[in-house]
Design a protein around this motif. Structure first.
Motif, PDB file in Angstrom:
ATOM      1  N   GLU A  61      -0.529   1.000  -5.670  1.00 46.77           N
ATOM      2  CA  GLU A  61       0.780   0.495  -5.574  1.00 46.77           C
ATOM      3  C   GLU A  61       1.743   1.741  -5.294  1.00 46.77           C
ATOM      4  OE1 GLU A  61       1.560  -1.671  -9.104  1.00 46.77           O
ATOM      5  OE2 GLU A  61       1.129  -3.680  -8.081  1.00 46.77           O
ATOM      6  N   ASN A  62       1.430   2.893  -5.910  1.00 47.10           N
ATOM      7  CA  ASN A  62       1.898   4.054  -5.493  1.00 47.10           C
ATOM      8  C   ASN A  62       1.959   4.436  -4.097  1.00 47.10           C
ATOM      9  OD1 ASN A  62       3.121   4.340  -8.031  1.00 47.10           O
ATOM     10  ND2 ASN A  62       1.535   5.515  -9.025  1.00 47.10           N
ATOM     11  N   GLN A  63       0.672   4.500  -3.639  1.00 50.83           N
ATOM     12  CA  GLN A  63       0.125   4.617  -2.351  1.00 50.83           C
ATOM     13  C   GLN A  63       1.116   3.647  -1.298  1.00 50.83           C
ATOM     14  OE1 GLN A  63      -4.023   4.265  -1.598  1.00 50.83           O
ATOM     15  NE2 GLN A  63      -3.907   4.899   0.581  1.00 50.83           N
ATOM     16  N   ALA A  64       1.228   2.316  -1.608  1.00 52.30           N
ATOM     17  CA  ALA A  64       1.745   1.524  -0.652  1.00 52.30           C
ATOM     18  C   ALA A  64       3.468   1.899  -0.626  1.00 52.30           C
ATOM     19  CB  ALA A  64       1.883   0.197  -1.344  1.00 52.30           C
ATOM     20  N   VAL A  66       4.322   5.030  -1.001  1.00 49.33           N
ATOM     21  CA  VAL A  66       4.377   6.254   0.004  1.00 49.33           C
ATOM     22  C   VAL A  66       4.445   5.920   1.319  1.00 49.33           C
ATOM     23  CG1 VAL A  66       3.209   8.366   0.631  1.00 49.33           C
ATOM     24  CG2 VAL A  66       3.462   7.650  -1.852  1.00 49.33           C
ATOM     25  N   ILE A  67       3.540   5.065   1.880  1.00 49.17           N
ATOM     26  CA  ILE A  67       3.324   4.623   3.186  1.00 49.17           C
ATOM     27  C   ILE A  67       4.617   3.762   3.423  1.00 49.17           C
ATOM     28  CG2 ILE A  67       2.255   2.663   4.494  1.00 49.17           C
ATOM     29  CD1 ILE A  67      -0.406   3.033   2.753  1.00 49.17           C
ATOM     30  N   ASP A  68       5.271   3.087   2.754  1.00 49.30           N
ATOM     31  CA  ASP A  68       6.573   2.045   3.030  1.00 49.30           C
ATOM     32  C   ASP A  68       7.597   3.025   3.131  1.00 49.30           C
ATOM     33  OD1 ASP A  68       7.553  -0.305   3.553  1.00 49.30           O
ATOM     34  OD2 ASP A  68       8.452  -0.282   1.291  1.00 49.30           O
ATOM     35  N   ASN A  69       7.739   4.370   2.493  1.00 50.56           N
ATOM     36  CA  ASN A  69       8.851   5.174   2.544  1.00 50.56           C
ATOM     37  C   ASN A  69       8.496   6.388   3.732  1.00 50.56           C
ATOM     38  OD1 ASN A  69      10.168   4.041   0.640  1.00 50.56           O
ATOM     39  ND2 ASN A  69       9.120   5.021  -1.056  1.00 50.56           N
ATOM     40  N   ASP A  75       5.572  -2.186   7.835  1.00 53.52           N
ATOM     41  CA  ASP A  75       5.462  -2.759   6.376  1.00 53.52           C
ATOM     42  C   ASP A  75       3.965  -3.364   6.340  1.00 53.52           C
ATOM     43  OD1 ASP A  75       8.042  -2.342   5.787  1.00 53.52           O
ATOM     44  OD2 ASP A  75       8.752  -4.364   6.453  1.00 53.52           O
ATOM     45  N   ALA A  76       3.163  -3.720   7.334  1.00 53.97           N
ATOM     46  CA  ALA A  76       2.002  -4.381   7.438  1.00 53.97           C
ATOM     47  C   ALA A  76       1.143  -3.390   6.764  1.00 53.97           C
ATOM     48  CB  ALA A  76       1.539  -4.479   8.867  1.00 53.97           C
ATOM     49  N   ARG A  77       1.035  -2.191   6.779  1.00 51.96           N
ATOM     50  CA  ARG A  77       0.148  -1.396   6.061  1.00 51.96           C
ATOM     51  C   ARG A  77       0.267  -1.052   4.607  1.00 51.96           C
ATOM     52  NH1 ARG A  77      -4.499   0.149   4.634  1.00 51.96           N
ATOM     53  NH2 ARG A  77      -4.681   2.372   3.868  1.00 51.96           N
ATOM     54  N   ALA A  78       1.726  -0.989   4.271  1.00 52.94           N
ATOM     55  CA  ALA A  78       2.080  -1.055   2.851  1.00 52.94           C
ATOM     56  C   ALA A  78       1.590  -2.263   2.347  1.00 52.94           C
ATOM     57  CB  ALA A  78       3.611  -0.656   2.758  1.00 52.94           C
TER      58      ALA A  78
END
Length: 114
Positions: A61-64, A66-69, A75-78
Motif C-alpha cells: 500500500e505504501n508502494q501504491a 508512491v506510485i500514485d503520487n 491510477d491503473a498501476r497504483a
C-alpha cells in the motif's frame, strides 16, 4: 462497620473463586494439557502469518501511494498494487484460519485419546 463486612465478604468470595479456578487448572489431564499446547502453538503460528501478511500488505500500500503520487503516474498501476495488497492480506488470513482449524482438529484428537 457494615461496609467493612461487605468488602470482606466480597474479597473472600473473589479469593474463593480464584482458588477454585486455580485448582481446576492444575487438575488438567495430560491429554488436556497437550491439547491446550497444540491450540496455543497453532494460534501463535496463525498470528505470525497474519502479522507477516499485514506487513507485506502495508508495504504494498505504501508502494501504491508512491506510485500514485509520482508525476505522470496512472491510477491503473497504483490500483493494481493496492489490489495485490488486498490479495496478500486475504491469503494470509485464509492461511492463518487453516492453521487454527488444523490446530483445533489436532487438539480435539489429542483430547479424545484414552
Amino acid at each position: 462497620m457494615k461496609g467493612y463486612q461487605m468488602r470482606t465478604s466480597v474479597t473472600a468470595s473473589v479469593l474463593g473463586a480464584s482458588l477454585l479456578l486455580l485448582v481446576a487448572g492444575c487438575n488438567k489431564s495430560p491429554n488436556e494439557q497437550a491439547a491446550d499446547n497444540v491450540e496455543d502453538n497453532a494460534e501463535m503460528r496463525a498470528d505470525s502469518v497474519r502479522d507477516a501478511g499485514e506487513n507485506q500488505a502495508d508495504a504494498l500500500e505504501n508502494q501504491a501511494d508512491v506510485i500514485d503520487n509520482a508525476p505522470g503516474a496512472t491510477d491503473a498501476r497504483a490500483d493494481a498494487v493496492e489490489a495485490e495488497a488486498d490479495q496478500v492480506r486475504n491469503q494470509a488470513e485464509a492461511t492463518a484460519d487453516r492453521i487454527e482449524d488444523r490446530g483445533d482438529a489436532t487438539a480435539d484428537a489429542v483430547r479424545d485419546r484414552p
